[in-house]
Write an enzyme that holds these catalytic residues in place. Sequence first.
Site, PDB file in Angstrom:
ATOM      1  N   LYS A 223     -48.334   9.423   0.516  1.00  0.00           N
ATOM      2  CA  LYS A 223     -48.228   8.915   1.893  1.00  0.00           C
ATOM      3  C   LYS A 223     -47.757   7.464   1.928  1.00  0.00           C
ATOM      4  O   LYS A 223     -47.884   6.724   0.957  1.00  0.00           O
ATOM      5  CB  LYS A 223     -49.560   9.093   2.631  1.00  0.00           C
ATOM      6  CG  LYS A 223     -49.754  10.553   3.039  1.00  0.00           C
ATOM      7  CD  LYS A 223     -50.819  10.782   4.044  1.00  0.00           C
ATOM      8  CE  LYS A 223     -50.828  12.271   4.431  1.00  0.00           C
ATOM      9  NZ  LYS A 223     -52.019  12.665   5.161  1.00  0.00           N
ATOM     10  N   ARG A 257     -55.889  17.181  -1.107  1.00  0.00           N
ATOM     11  CA  ARG A 257     -54.662  17.898  -0.721  1.00  0.00           C
ATOM     12  C   ARG A 257     -53.494  17.141  -1.344  1.00  0.00           C
ATOM     13  O   ARG A 257     -53.244  15.993  -0.980  1.00  0.00           O
ATOM     14  CB  ARG A 257     -54.565  17.937   0.809  1.00  0.00           C
ATOM     15  CG  ARG A 257     -53.385  18.704   1.339  1.00  0.00           C
ATOM     16  CD  ARG A 257     -53.379  18.713   2.876  1.00  0.00           C
ATOM     17  NE  ARG A 257     -52.256  19.473   3.383  1.00  0.00           N
ATOM     18  CZ  ARG A 257     -51.032  18.962   3.553  1.00  0.00           C
ATOM     19  NH1 ARG A 257     -50.786  17.699   3.288  1.00  0.00           N
ATOM     20  NH2 ARG A 257     -50.041  19.725   4.008  1.00  0.00           N
TER      21      ARG A 257
HETATM   22  C1  9MG Z   1     -50.610  18.875   7.200  1.00  0.00           C
HETATM   23  N1  9MG Z   1     -51.162  17.651   6.667  1.00  0.00           N
HETATM   24  C2  9MG Z   1     -50.475  16.514   6.335  1.00  0.00           C
HETATM   25  N2  9MG Z   1     -51.323  15.571   5.912  1.00  0.00           N
HETATM   26  C3  9MG Z   1     -52.560  16.120   5.963  1.00  0.00           C
HETATM   27  C4  9MG Z   1     -53.845  15.644   5.664  1.00  0.00           C
HETATM   28  O1  9MG Z   1     -54.049  14.414   5.260  1.00  0.00           O
HETATM   29  N3  9MG Z   1     -54.887  16.493   5.821  1.00  0.00           N
HETATM   30  C5  9MG Z   1     -54.703  17.750   6.275  1.00  0.00           C
HETATM   31  N4  9MG Z   1     -55.781  18.535   6.413  1.00  0.00           N
HETATM   32  N5  9MG Z   1     -53.498  18.248   6.589  1.00  0.00           N
HETATM   33  C6  9MG Z   1     -52.459  17.439   6.436  1.00  0.00           C
END
Ligand code: 9MG
Length: 293
Positions: A223, A257
């Site tokens: 990010k 994630r």
């Molecule tokens: C779809 N998406 C993009 N960034 C995300 C994040 O930080 N958490 C979750 N749950 N979905 C995300």
Amino acid sequence: MMLPLLRCGRHAFELSRPLVMGILNVTPDSFSDGGRHLDAGPALAHARRMRDDGADLIDVGGESSRPGAAPVAGSDELARVIPLVAALAAEGVAVSVDTRKPEVMRAAIDAGAAMINDIGALTAPGAMQALAGSGAGICLMHMQGDPRTMQAAPVYGNVVAEVRDFLLARARACEAAGIARERVAIDPGFGFGKTHGHNLVLLRSMRALAATGYPVVAGLSRKSTLGEITGRDVRERLPASLAAALAAVARGAAIVRVHDVRETVDALKVWRAVERATDASQCAAEPDDLPEG
Ligand code: 9MG
């Protein structure tokens, strides 16, 4: 002691170690042919690679949620996502589907999705009902505003308290709708209507979210907030992403994630080995633990 559990359809995850959710974006800039239809071959191969590398869940998304992203028609999202969900679920993969649309949620669950990952935290009309009648897990994410405008000027009085209270209220709404507590995970939504400062405070305060008792999902992989710290382009953010994942799990995150599954799994193995080391393991005489070569 009973270990906390996350139930996602026919999958039940014991949360005795951090789980890894691999990201599979099937938007026009990834595996589709630039239009409505997905080239399922490379997307499936990528998903299988993430599974073989140790992903516990694969999160399939057919609508970009990047800042400024335009919404996608439900029919396009369905065409991109559902064939993949069906194919992966048939192979026993725990598939999560990143969507805000109730019709996509229903079709994904019918196709075998184990979890829905909703950046809108089931606030869309009909979304709660789409989940309620199923056994699927749900990841409730916090977002201030919507992807088109969310980074314009995010403002909070107390970002940690506001995010926690919102997520707790949504989790309670789930329970009231008949979604069992064991099916619910929460996510502070790094970068979703948050400044760099908000993201850092939320990460540092992850324990306050974990203290709610719900498993916390942390999504920091590649990010821009990591780019802000390191000055690196998105393609060069692997070390920063690993550091962020470790910072999150060290503060109680249950699921990370990530794009880079193999590297994250290795990093978490090292972190966990350190966490579990006991004095007894020091008793055996070992040669100096120097790197080879
Ligand atoms: C779809 N998406 C993009 N960034 C995300 C994040 O930080 N958490 C979750 N749950 N979905 C995300």
